[in-house]
Motif scaffolding. Sequence first.
Motif, PDB file in Angstrom:
ATOM      1  N   VAL A 190       0.863  -1.189   0.000  1.00 25.53           N
ATOM      2  CA  VAL A 190       0.000   0.000   0.000  1.00 25.53           C
ATOM      3  C   VAL A 190       0.897   1.237   0.000  1.00 25.53           C
ATOM      4  CG1 VAL A 190      -1.821   1.216   1.246  1.00 25.53           C
ATOM      5  CG2 VAL A 190      -1.602  -1.285   1.497  1.00 25.53           C
ATOM      6  N   LEU A 191       0.682   2.139  -0.945  1.00 22.43           N
ATOM      7  CA  LEU A 191       1.443   3.396  -0.961  1.00 22.43           C
ATOM      8  C   LEU A 191       0.534   4.532  -0.501  1.00 22.43           C
ATOM      9  CD1 LEU A 191       4.373   4.271  -1.921  1.00 22.43           C
ATOM     10  CD2 LEU A 191       3.220   5.283  -3.876  1.00 22.43           C
ATOM     11  N   THR A 192       1.024   5.359   0.423  1.00 16.57           N
ATOM     12  CA  THR A 192       0.218   6.490   0.893  1.00 16.57           C
ATOM     13  C   THR A 192       0.663   7.770   0.179  1.00 16.57           C
ATOM     14  OG1 THR A 192       1.747   7.012   2.699  1.00 16.57           O
ATOM     15  CG2 THR A 192      -0.028   5.466   3.192  1.00 16.57           C
ATOM     16  N   ASP A 193      -0.289   8.631  -0.101  1.00 14.33           N
ATOM     17  CA  ASP A 193      -0.077   9.999  -0.602  1.00 14.33           C
ATOM     18  C   ASP A 193       1.194  10.195  -1.438  1.00 14.33           C
ATOM     19  OD1 ASP A 193      -2.434  10.907   0.451  1.00 14.33           O
ATOM     20  OD2 ASP A 193      -1.533  12.013   2.112  1.00 14.33           O
ATOM     21  N   PRO A 194       1.184   9.716  -2.688  1.00 13.07           N
ATOM     22  CA  PRO A 194       2.429   9.774  -3.473  1.00 13.07           C
ATOM     23  C   PRO A 194       2.925  11.194  -3.763  1.00 13.07           C
ATOM     24  CG  PRO A 194       0.613   8.874  -4.781  1.00 13.07           C
ATOM     25  CD  PRO A 194       0.095   9.049  -3.397  1.00 13.07           C
ATOM     26  N   TRP A 195       4.116  11.487  -3.247  1.00 15.74           N
ATOM     27  CA  TRP A 195       4.847  12.718  -3.574  1.00 15.74           C
ATOM     28  C   TRP A 195       6.224  12.311  -4.083  1.00 15.74           C
ATOM     29  CZ3 TRP A 195       9.527  13.567  -0.999  1.00 15.74           C
ATOM     30  CH2 TRP A 195      10.252  14.657  -1.505  1.00 15.74           C
TER      31      TRP A 195
ATOM     32  N   ALA B  66      12.982   8.455  -1.610  1.00 16.63           N
ATOM     33  CA  ALA B  66      14.046   7.460  -1.646  1.00 16.63           C
ATOM     34  C   ALA B  66      14.325   6.985  -3.064  1.00 16.63           C
ATOM     35  CB  ALA B  66      13.662   6.274  -0.759  1.00 16.63           C
ATOM     36  N   VAL B  67      13.268   6.911  -3.871  1.00 21.21           N
ATOM     37  CA  VAL B  67      13.407   6.426  -5.256  1.00 21.21           C
ATOM     38  C   VAL B  67      12.582   7.285  -6.198  1.00 21.21           C
ATOM     39  CG1 VAL B  67      13.906   3.983  -4.871  1.00 21.21           C
ATOM     40  CG2 VAL B  67      11.536   4.783  -4.814  1.00 21.21           C
ATOM     41  N   ARG B  68      12.783   7.063  -7.505  1.00 24.62           N
ATOM     42  CA  ARG B  68      11.911   7.693  -8.496  1.00 24.62           C
ATOM     43  C   ARG B  68      10.560   6.975  -8.450  1.00 24.62           C
ATOM     44  NH1 ARG B  68      14.598   7.205 -14.143  1.00 24.62           N
ATOM     45  NH2 ARG B  68      14.400   5.022 -13.555  1.00 24.62           N
ATOM     46  N   ALA B  69       9.498   7.674  -8.868  1.00 27.18           N
ATOM     47  CA  ALA B  69       8.158   7.068  -8.840  1.00 27.18           C
ATOM     48  C   ALA B  69       8.144   5.756  -9.621  1.00 27.18           C
ATOM     49  CB  ALA B  69       7.138   8.050  -9.415  1.00 27.18           C
ATOM     50  N   GLU B  70       8.832   5.729 -10.778  1.00 24.18           N
ATOM     51  CA  GLU B  70       8.791   4.522 -11.612  1.00 24.18           C
ATOM     52  C   GLU B  70       9.538   3.351 -10.991  1.00 24.18           C
ATOM     53  OE1 GLU B  70       9.748   7.628 -12.255  1.00 24.18           O
ATOM     54  OE2 GLU B  70      10.866   7.707 -14.135  1.00 24.18           O
ATOM     55  N   ASP B  71      10.312   3.615  -9.927  1.00 26.82           N
ATOM     56  CA  ASP B  71      11.041   2.536  -9.246  1.00 26.82           C
ATOM     57  C   ASP B  71      10.394   2.117  -7.929  1.00 26.82           C
ATOM     58  OD1 ASP B  71      12.886   2.619 -11.290  1.00 26.82           O
ATOM     59  OD2 ASP B  71      14.167   4.077 -10.248  1.00 26.82           O
ATOM     60  N   ALA B  72       9.184   2.629  -7.672  1.00 29.43           N
ATOM     61  CA  ALA B  72       8.531   2.320  -6.387  1.00 29.43           C
ATOM     62  C   ALA B  72       8.184   0.840  -6.269  1.00 29.43           C
ATOM     63  CB  ALA B  72       7.275   3.173  -6.212  1.00 29.43           C
ATOM     64  N   GLY B  73       8.007   0.159  -7.414  1.00 31.90           N
ATOM     65  CA  GLY B  73       7.751  -1.281  -7.382  1.00 31.90           C
ATOM     66  C   GLY B  73       6.272  -1.608  -7.486  1.00 31.90           C
ATOM     67  N   PRO B  74       5.935  -2.921  -7.465  1.00 37.49           N
ATOM     68  CA  PRO B  74       4.538  -3.324  -7.605  1.00 37.49           C
ATOM     69  C   PRO B  74       3.688  -2.857  -6.427  1.00 37.49           C
ATOM     70  CG  PRO B  74       5.998  -5.256  -7.426  1.00 37.49           C
ATOM     71  CD  PRO B  74       6.860  -4.043  -7.319  1.00 37.49           C
ATOM     72  N   LEU B  75       2.460  -2.425  -6.743  1.00 41.05           N
ATOM     73  CA  LEU B  75       1.566  -1.903  -5.696  1.00 41.05           C
ATOM     74  C   LEU B  75       0.192  -2.559  -5.805  1.00 41.05           C
ATOM     75  CD1 LEU B  75       2.348   1.918  -6.125  1.00 41.05           C
ATOM     76  CD2 LEU B  75       3.249   0.405  -4.342  1.00 41.05           C
ATOM     77  N   ASP B  76      -0.454  -2.782  -4.666  1.00 38.05           N
ATOM     78  CA  ASP B  76      -1.827  -3.283  -4.643  1.00 38.05           C
ATOM     79  C   ASP B  76      -2.827  -2.162  -4.388  1.00 38.05           C
ATOM     80  OD1 ASP B  76      -1.411  -6.289  -4.773  1.00 38.05           O
ATOM     81  OD2 ASP B  76      -0.054  -5.705  -3.150  1.00 38.05           O
ATOM     82  N   LEU B  77      -2.398  -1.177  -3.604  1.00 38.97           N
ATOM     83  CA  LEU B  77      -3.322  -0.121  -3.183  1.00 38.97           C
ATOM     84  C   LEU B  77      -2.580   1.208  -3.106  1.00 38.97           C
ATOM     85  CD1 LEU B  77      -5.293  -1.540  -0.147  1.00 38.97           C
ATOM     86  CD2 LEU B  77      -6.096   0.387  -1.464  1.00 38.97           C
TER      87      LEU B  77
ATOM     88  N   ASP C  59       1.004   8.863 -12.558  1.00 37.51           N
ATOM     89  CA  ASP C  59       1.115   8.356 -13.921  1.00 37.51           C
ATOM     90  C   ASP C  59       2.287   7.384 -14.064  1.00 37.51           C
ATOM     91  OD1 ASP C  59      -0.004   8.317 -16.473  1.00 37.51           O
ATOM     92  OD2 ASP C  59       1.528   9.693 -17.238  1.00 37.51           O
ATOM     93  N   ARG C  60       3.246   7.468 -13.152  1.00 38.91           N
ATOM     94  CA  ARG C  60       4.440   6.618 -13.249  1.00 38.91           C
ATOM     95  C   ARG C  60       4.427   5.465 -12.250  1.00 38.91           C
ATOM     96  NH1 ARG C  60       9.048  11.187 -14.533  1.00 38.91           N
ATOM     97  NH2 ARG C  60       8.001  11.953 -16.395  1.00 38.91           N
ATOM     98  N   LEU C  61       3.343   5.340 -11.495  1.00 36.95           N
ATOM     99  CA  LEU C  61       3.242   4.242 -10.522  1.00 36.95           C
ATOM    100  C   LEU C  61       2.527   3.040 -11.153  1.00 36.95           C
ATOM    101  CD1 LEU C  61       2.254   6.331  -7.362  1.00 36.95           C
ATOM    102  CD2 LEU C  61       4.480   5.259  -7.819  1.00 36.95           C
ATOM    103  N   ASP C  62       2.503   1.931 -10.429  1.00 38.16           N
ATOM    104  CA  ASP C  62       1.878   0.690 -10.889  1.00 38.16           C
ATOM    105  C   ASP C  62       0.360   0.882 -11.024  1.00 38.16           C
ATOM    106  OD1 ASP C  62       0.941  -1.838 -11.335  1.00 38.16           O
ATOM    107  OD2 ASP C  62       1.928  -2.746  -9.586  1.00 38.16           O
ATOM    108  N   LYS C  63      -0.147   0.903 -12.277  1.00 38.50           N
ATOM    109  CA  LYS C  63      -1.567   1.212 -12.493  1.00 38.50           C
ATOM    110  C   LYS C  63      -2.486   0.019 -12.275  1.00 38.50           C
ATOM    111  CE  LYS C  63      -0.983   5.345 -15.111  1.00 38.50           C
ATOM    112  NZ  LYS C  63      -0.795   5.954 -16.418  1.00 38.50           N
ATOM    113  N   ARG C  64      -1.912  -1.123 -11.864  1.00 37.78           N
ATOM    114  CA  ARG C  64      -2.767  -2.256 -11.479  1.00 37.78           C
ATOM    115  C   ARG C  64      -3.319  -2.046 -10.070  1.00 37.78           C
ATOM    116  NH1 ARG C  64       1.726  -6.689 -12.355  1.00 37.78           N
ATOM    117  NH2 ARG C  64       2.761  -5.020 -11.202  1.00 37.78           N
ATOM    118  N   ALA C  65      -2.777  -1.061  -9.354  1.00 42.05           N
ATOM    119  CA  ALA C  65      -3.202  -0.813  -7.968  1.00 42.05           C
ATOM    120  C   ALA C  65      -4.608  -0.217  -7.926  1.00 42.05           C
ATOM    121  CB  ALA C  65      -2.223   0.145  -7.297  1.00 42.05           C
ATOM    122  N   LEU C  66      -5.319  -0.515  -6.833  1.00 46.64           N
ATOM    123  CA  LEU C  66      -6.594   0.157  -6.570  1.00 46.64           C
ATOM    124  C   LEU C  66      -6.295   1.492  -5.880  1.00 46.64           C
ATOM    125  CD1 LEU C  66      -9.741   0.311  -6.034  1.00 46.64           C
ATOM    126  CD2 LEU C  66      -9.274  -0.867  -3.885  1.00 46.64           C
ATOM    127  N   CYS C  67      -6.820   2.586  -6.434  1.00 38.72           N
ATOM    128  CA  CYS C  67      -6.629   3.912  -5.814  1.00 38.72           C
ATOM    129  C   CYS C  67      -7.855   4.251  -4.977  1.00 38.72           C
ATOM    130  CB  CYS C  67      -6.471   4.997  -6.881  1.00 38.72           C
ATOM    131  SG  CYS C  67      -4.855   4.996  -7.631  1.00 38.72           S
TER     132      CYS C  67
END
Length: 308
Positions: free
Chosen positions: A81-86, A102-113, A130-138
Amino acid sequence: MKTMNRFHRRSLLTGAAGLLAGGFVEWLGLRGDFDHRDSVPRPRDARARYLKSIDALAAGDDAIVHVGHSTHLLSLGGARVLTDPWFYDPAHGGMRHTRGPAVRAEDAGPLDLIAITHEHPDHLDPMALDRLDKRALCVLPSATLAARVRALGFDQVEHLAPYRSLEHAGVRVTAVPALHDVHEVGYVLEHDAARVYFAGDTAVHGDLQVIAERFTPTAAILPVDGTRLRGDRRWVMDPAEAADAARVLGAALVMPSHADARFTDPVLRLWAEVIDGAAGDFAARVAQLPGVRCAVPAPGERVKLNPA
Ligand SMILES: [Zn+2]
Protein backbone atom coordinates in the motif's frame (compact mmCIF):
# COMPACT_ATOMS: atom_id res chain seq x y z
CA MET A 1 -23.34 42.82 23.23
CA LYS A 2 -20.80 45.32 21.92
CA THR A 3 -17.97 42.91 22.81
CA MET A 4 -19.73 40.07 20.97
CA ASN A 5 -20.11 42.20 17.85
CA ARG A 6 -16.49 43.23 17.91
CA PHE A 7 -15.44 39.60 18.37
CA HIS A 8 -17.70 38.50 15.53
CA ARG A 9 -16.34 41.19 13.21
CA ARG A 10 -12.75 40.22 14.05
CA SER A 11 -13.45 36.53 13.33
CA LEU A 12 -14.97 37.42 9.97
CA LEU A 13 -12.01 39.64 9.05
CA THR A 14 -9.48 37.00 10.10
CA GLY A 15 -11.37 34.35 8.12
CA ALA A 16 -11.50 36.52 4.99
CA ALA A 17 -7.79 37.40 5.30
CA GLY A 18 -6.97 33.70 5.72
CA LEU A 19 -8.92 32.79 2.59
CA LEU A 20 -7.22 35.55 0.57
CA ALA A 21 -3.78 34.60 1.85
CA GLY A 22 -4.44 30.92 1.12
CA GLY A 23 -5.47 31.71 -2.44
CA PHE A 24 -2.40 33.87 -2.94
CA VAL A 25 -0.07 31.15 -1.69
CA GLU A 26 -1.70 28.61 -4.01
CA TRP A 27 -1.24 31.04 -6.88
CA LEU A 28 2.43 31.62 -5.99
CA GLY A 29 3.06 27.91 -5.74
CA LEU A 30 1.29 26.97 -8.93
CA ARG A 31 2.51 29.75 -11.22
CA GLY A 32 5.19 29.38 -13.91
CA ASP A 33 7.82 27.08 -12.53
CA PHE A 34 5.55 24.30 -11.34
CA ASP A 35 7.07 22.07 -13.98
CA HIS A 36 7.78 18.98 -11.93
CA ARG A 37 11.43 18.75 -12.71
CA ASP A 38 12.80 15.87 -10.74
CA SER A 39 14.91 18.27 -8.75
CA VAL A 40 14.77 16.70 -5.30
CA PRO A 41 18.25 15.78 -4.09
CA ARG A 42 17.92 12.06 -3.41
CA PRO A 43 20.31 10.92 -0.69
CA ARG A 44 23.00 8.75 -2.30
CA ASP A 45 22.23 5.71 -0.18
CA ALA A 46 18.41 6.11 -0.04
CA ARG A 47 17.71 4.17 -3.23
CA ALA A 48 19.91 1.25 -2.13
CA ARG A 49 18.24 1.35 1.28
CA TYR A 50 14.77 1.32 -0.34
CA LEU A 51 15.62 -1.62 -2.61
CA LYS A 52 17.03 -3.53 0.38
CA SER A 53 13.85 -2.78 2.35
CA ILE A 54 11.69 -4.00 -0.54
CA ASP A 55 13.71 -7.26 -0.70
CA ALA A 56 13.21 -7.73 3.04
CA LEU A 57 9.42 -7.34 2.65
CA ALA A 58 9.42 -10.57 0.65
CA ALA A 59 10.00 -12.36 3.97
CA GLY A 60 6.38 -11.45 4.80
CA ASP A 61 6.91 -9.12 7.77
CA ASP A 62 4.37 -6.33 8.13
CA ALA A 63 6.37 -3.13 7.83
CA ILE A 64 6.38 0.54 6.83
CA VAL A 65 9.03 1.81 4.41
CA HIS A 66 9.44 5.59 4.50
CA VAL A 67 9.72 7.06 0.99
CA GLY A 68 9.61 10.79 1.85
CA HIS A 69 7.20 13.53 3.05
CA SER A 70 3.84 11.75 3.60
CA THR A 71 4.69 8.92 1.21
CA HIS A 72 5.10 5.50 2.82
CA LEU A 73 5.03 1.98 1.45
CA LEU A 74 3.13 -0.29 3.83
CA SER A 75 3.47 -4.04 3.57
CA LEU A 76 0.47 -5.71 5.20
CA GLY A 77 0.10 -9.48 4.86
CA GLY A 78 2.17 -9.27 1.67
CA ALA A 79 -0.06 -6.54 0.14
CA ARG A 80 1.70 -3.29 -0.75
CA VAL A 81 0.00 0.00 0.00
CA LEU A 82 1.44 3.40 -0.96
CA THR A 83 0.22 6.49 0.89
CA ASP A 84 -0.08 10.00 -0.60
CA PRO A 85 2.43 9.77 -3.47
CA TRP A 86 4.85 12.72 -3.57
CA PHE A 87 7.94 12.46 -5.78
CA TYR A 88 8.65 15.91 -7.28
CA ASP A 89 9.57 19.42 -6.23
CA PRO A 90 8.56 22.18 -6.26
CA ALA A 91 5.55 20.70 -4.56
CA HIS A 92 2.48 22.46 -3.21
CA GLY A 93 2.90 26.17 -2.52
CA GLY A 94 6.52 26.39 -3.74
CA MET A 95 7.65 23.70 -1.30
CA ARG A 96 10.97 21.96 -1.64
CA HIS A 97 12.10 19.06 0.49
CA THR A 98 15.31 18.53 2.40
CA ARG A 99 15.02 14.70 2.33
CA GLY A 100 13.53 12.08 0.03
CA PRO A 101 12.02 10.65 -1.99
CA ALA A 102 14.05 7.46 -1.65
CA VAL A 103 13.41 6.43 -5.26
CA ARG A 104 11.91 7.69 -8.50
CA ALA A 105 8.16 7.07 -8.84
CA GLU A 106 8.79 4.52 -11.61
CA ASP A 107 11.04 2.54 -9.25
CA ALA A 108 8.53 2.32 -6.39
CA GLY A 109 7.75 -1.28 -7.38
CA PRO A 110 4.54 -3.32 -7.61
CA LEU A 111 1.57 -1.90 -5.70
CA ASP A 112 -1.83 -3.28 -4.64
CA LEU A 113 -3.32 -0.12 -3.18
CA ILE A 114 -2.70 3.63 -3.28
CA ALA A 115 -4.40 5.59 -0.47
CA ILE A 116 -4.75 9.34 -1.11
CA THR A 117 -5.99 11.72 1.58
CA HIS A 118 -6.57 14.99 -0.31
CA GLU A 119 -5.94 16.98 -3.46
CA HIS A 120 -2.87 19.04 -2.50
CA PRO A 121 -0.13 18.22 -5.02
CA ASP A 122 2.36 17.13 -2.35
CA HIS A 123 -0.15 14.30 -1.69
CA LEU A 124 -1.85 13.78 -5.05
CA ASP A 125 0.53 14.48 -7.91
CA PRO A 126 -0.78 13.35 -11.33
CA MET A 127 2.73 13.10 -12.75
CA ALA A 128 3.82 10.76 -9.96
CA LEU A 129 0.62 8.70 -10.19
CA ASP A 130 1.11 8.36 -13.92
CA ARG A 131 4.44 6.62 -13.25
CA LEU A 132 3.24 4.24 -10.52
CA ASP A 133 1.88 0.69 -10.89
CA LYS A 134 -1.57 1.21 -12.49
CA ARG A 135 -2.77 -2.26 -11.48
CA ALA A 136 -3.20 -0.81 -7.97
CA LEU A 137 -6.59 0.16 -6.57
CA CYS A 138 -6.63 3.91 -5.81
CA VAL A 139 -8.72 5.08 -2.86
CA LEU A 140 -9.66 8.78 -2.68
CA PRO A 141 -11.85 11.06 -0.56
CA SER A 142 -14.26 12.21 -3.31
CA ALA A 143 -15.85 11.27 -6.64
CA THR A 144 -14.22 14.34 -8.27
CA LEU A 145 -10.72 13.21 -7.33
CA ALA A 146 -11.57 9.62 -8.26
CA ALA A 147 -12.50 10.79 -11.78
CA ARG A 148 -9.23 12.70 -12.05
CA VAL A 149 -7.22 9.58 -11.17
CA ARG A 150 -9.31 7.31 -13.42
CA ALA A 151 -8.44 9.63 -16.34
CA LEU A 152 -4.76 8.78 -15.76
CA GLY A 153 -5.47 5.16 -16.71
CA PHE A 154 -6.15 3.48 -13.36
CA ASP A 155 -8.97 0.93 -13.83
CA GLN A 156 -9.69 0.42 -10.15
CA VAL A 157 -10.60 3.66 -8.39
CA GLU A 158 -12.88 4.09 -5.37
CA HIS A 159 -13.84 6.97 -3.11
CA LEU A 160 -14.74 6.61 0.54
CA ALA A 161 -16.67 8.85 2.93
CA PRO A 162 -15.56 8.87 6.58
CA TYR A 163 -16.13 5.54 8.35
CA ARG A 164 -16.85 3.70 5.08
CA SER A 165 -14.62 0.69 4.32
CA LEU A 166 -13.56 -1.58 1.50
CA GLU A 167 -11.39 -4.69 1.33
CA HIS A 168 -8.70 -5.24 -1.23
CA ALA A 169 -5.76 -7.66 -1.43
CA GLY A 170 -6.49 -8.79 2.12
CA VAL A 171 -6.34 -5.24 3.53
CA ARG A 172 -9.36 -3.52 5.05
CA VAL A 173 -9.30 0.22 4.29
CA THR A 174 -11.51 2.58 6.28
CA ALA A 175 -11.64 6.32 5.65
CA VAL A 176 -11.72 8.43 8.82
CA PRO A 177 -12.34 12.17 9.34
CA ALA A 178 -9.56 14.73 8.95
CA LEU A 179 -9.44 18.52 9.26
CA HIS A 180 -7.57 20.52 6.61
CA ASP A 181 -8.10 23.58 4.41
CA VAL A 182 -9.55 21.31 1.70
CA HIS A 183 -11.70 18.18 1.99
CA GLU A 184 -9.57 15.36 3.37
CA VAL A 185 -9.90 11.93 4.94
CA GLY A 186 -7.36 9.84 6.85
CA TYR A 187 -7.24 6.03 6.56
CA VAL A 188 -7.05 3.07 8.88
CA LEU A 189 -5.45 0.09 7.11
CA GLU A 190 -5.96 -3.29 8.75
CA HIS A 191 -4.65 -6.80 8.22
CA ASP A 192 -4.80 -9.42 10.98
CA ALA A 193 -3.38 -7.79 14.12
CA ALA A 194 -1.88 -4.78 12.30
CA ARG A 195 -4.01 -1.63 12.37
CA VAL A 196 -2.24 1.39 10.89
CA TYR A 197 -3.75 4.88 11.11
CA PHE A 198 -2.41 7.16 8.37
CA ALA A 199 -3.52 10.67 9.31
CA GLY A 200 -2.49 12.45 6.08
CA ASP A 201 -2.03 16.20 6.48
CA THR A 202 -4.52 17.06 9.18
CA ALA A 203 -4.94 19.50 12.04
CA VAL A 204 -6.03 18.18 15.44
CA HIS A 205 -9.70 17.17 15.32
CA GLY A 206 -12.37 15.75 17.58
CA ASP A 207 -12.55 12.33 15.92
CA LEU A 208 -9.09 11.24 17.13
CA GLN A 209 -10.73 9.85 20.26
CA VAL A 210 -13.34 8.01 18.15
CA ILE A 211 -10.58 6.55 15.93
CA ALA A 212 -8.74 5.40 19.07
CA GLU A 213 -11.84 3.69 20.47
CA ARG A 214 -13.11 2.14 17.23
CA PHE A 215 -9.85 0.87 15.79
CA THR A 216 -7.30 0.73 18.66
CA PRO A 217 -4.52 1.44 16.12
CA THR A 218 -1.25 -0.47 16.57
CA ALA A 219 0.65 2.19 14.58
CA ALA A 220 0.00 5.82 13.69
CA ILE A 221 1.66 8.03 11.07
CA LEU A 222 1.10 11.66 12.07
CA PRO A 223 1.97 14.98 10.35
CA VAL A 224 4.16 17.20 12.53
CA ASP A 225 5.46 20.29 10.70
CA GLY A 226 2.69 22.64 11.78
CA THR A 227 2.45 24.38 8.37
CA ARG A 228 0.38 27.56 8.50
CA LEU A 229 0.12 31.02 7.04
CA ARG A 230 0.93 33.72 9.57
CA GLY A 231 -2.38 35.07 10.87
CA ASP A 232 -4.28 31.97 9.73
CA ARG A 233 -5.10 28.90 11.78
CA ARG A 234 -2.88 25.83 11.77
CA TRP A 235 -3.99 23.20 9.23
CA VAL A 236 -1.28 20.64 10.04
CA MET A 237 -0.47 19.37 13.54
CA ASP A 238 2.64 20.80 15.18
CA PRO A 239 4.95 18.50 17.22
CA ALA A 240 3.16 19.16 20.53
CA GLU A 241 -0.28 18.57 18.97
CA ALA A 242 0.91 15.41 17.19
CA ALA A 243 2.42 14.07 20.44
CA ASP A 244 -0.89 14.74 22.17
CA ALA A 245 -2.67 12.92 19.31
CA ALA A 246 -0.26 9.99 19.86
CA ARG A 247 -1.27 9.93 23.53
CA VAL A 248 -4.98 9.92 22.62
CA LEU A 249 -4.56 7.23 19.94
CA GLY A 250 -2.60 4.88 22.21
CA ALA A 251 -0.72 3.18 19.34
CA ALA A 252 2.44 1.31 20.37
CA LEU A 253 4.32 2.67 17.33
CA VAL A 254 4.15 6.25 16.03
CA MET A 255 5.95 7.86 13.14
CA PRO A 256 6.20 11.55 12.12
CA SER A 257 5.53 12.56 8.50
CA HIS A 258 5.36 15.83 6.54
CA ALA A 259 8.49 17.07 8.32
CA ASP A 260 11.04 17.85 5.60
CA ALA A 261 9.32 20.51 3.48
CA ARG A 262 10.57 24.10 3.17
CA PHE A 263 9.23 27.11 1.26
CA THR A 264 11.88 28.57 -1.04
CA ASP A 265 9.94 31.45 -2.56
CA PRO A 266 10.95 34.62 -0.63
CA VAL A 267 7.35 35.81 -0.24
CA LEU A 268 6.19 32.41 0.91
CA ARG A 269 9.09 32.16 3.33
CA LEU A 270 7.91 35.31 5.01
CA TRP A 271 4.29 34.32 5.01
CA ALA A 272 4.15 30.58 5.49
CA GLU A 273 5.53 29.04 8.63
CA VAL A 274 6.98 25.55 8.97
CA ILE A 275 8.57 24.31 12.19
CA ASP A 276 12.26 23.35 11.89
CA GLY A 277 13.33 20.13 13.59
CA ALA A 278 9.69 19.05 13.97
CA ALA A 279 10.38 15.30 13.73
CA GLY A 280 13.01 15.43 16.50
CA ASP A 281 10.79 17.62 18.68
CA PHE A 282 7.92 15.14 18.19
CA ALA A 283 10.17 12.16 19.01
CA ALA A 284 11.39 13.85 22.22
CA ARG A 285 7.80 14.47 23.33
CA VAL A 286 6.70 10.92 22.46
CA ALA A 287 9.62 9.57 24.53
CA GLN A 288 7.69 10.83 27.58
CA LEU A 289 4.72 8.57 26.75
CA PRO A 290 4.98 5.18 28.44
CA GLY A 291 4.87 2.15 26.11
CA VAL A 292 5.05 4.18 22.87
CA ARG A 293 7.87 3.62 20.38
CA CYS A 294 8.65 6.50 18.00
CA ALA A 295 10.40 5.63 14.74
CA VAL A 296 11.97 8.39 12.61
CA PRO A 297 13.14 6.44 9.56
CA ALA A 298 15.42 7.86 6.87
CA PRO A 299 14.07 7.76 3.30
CA GLY A 300 14.15 4.13 2.19
CA GLU A 301 14.35 2.75 5.72
CA ARG A 302 12.00 -0.05 6.85
CA VAL A 303 10.25 -0.09 10.24
CA LYS A 304 8.80 -3.44 11.30
CA LEU A 305 5.24 -3.33 12.63
CA ASN A 306 5.65 -6.44 14.74
CA PRO A 307 9.24 -6.49 15.96
CA ALA A 308 10.25 -9.91 17.32
ZN1 LIG B 1 -2.30 19.52 2.45
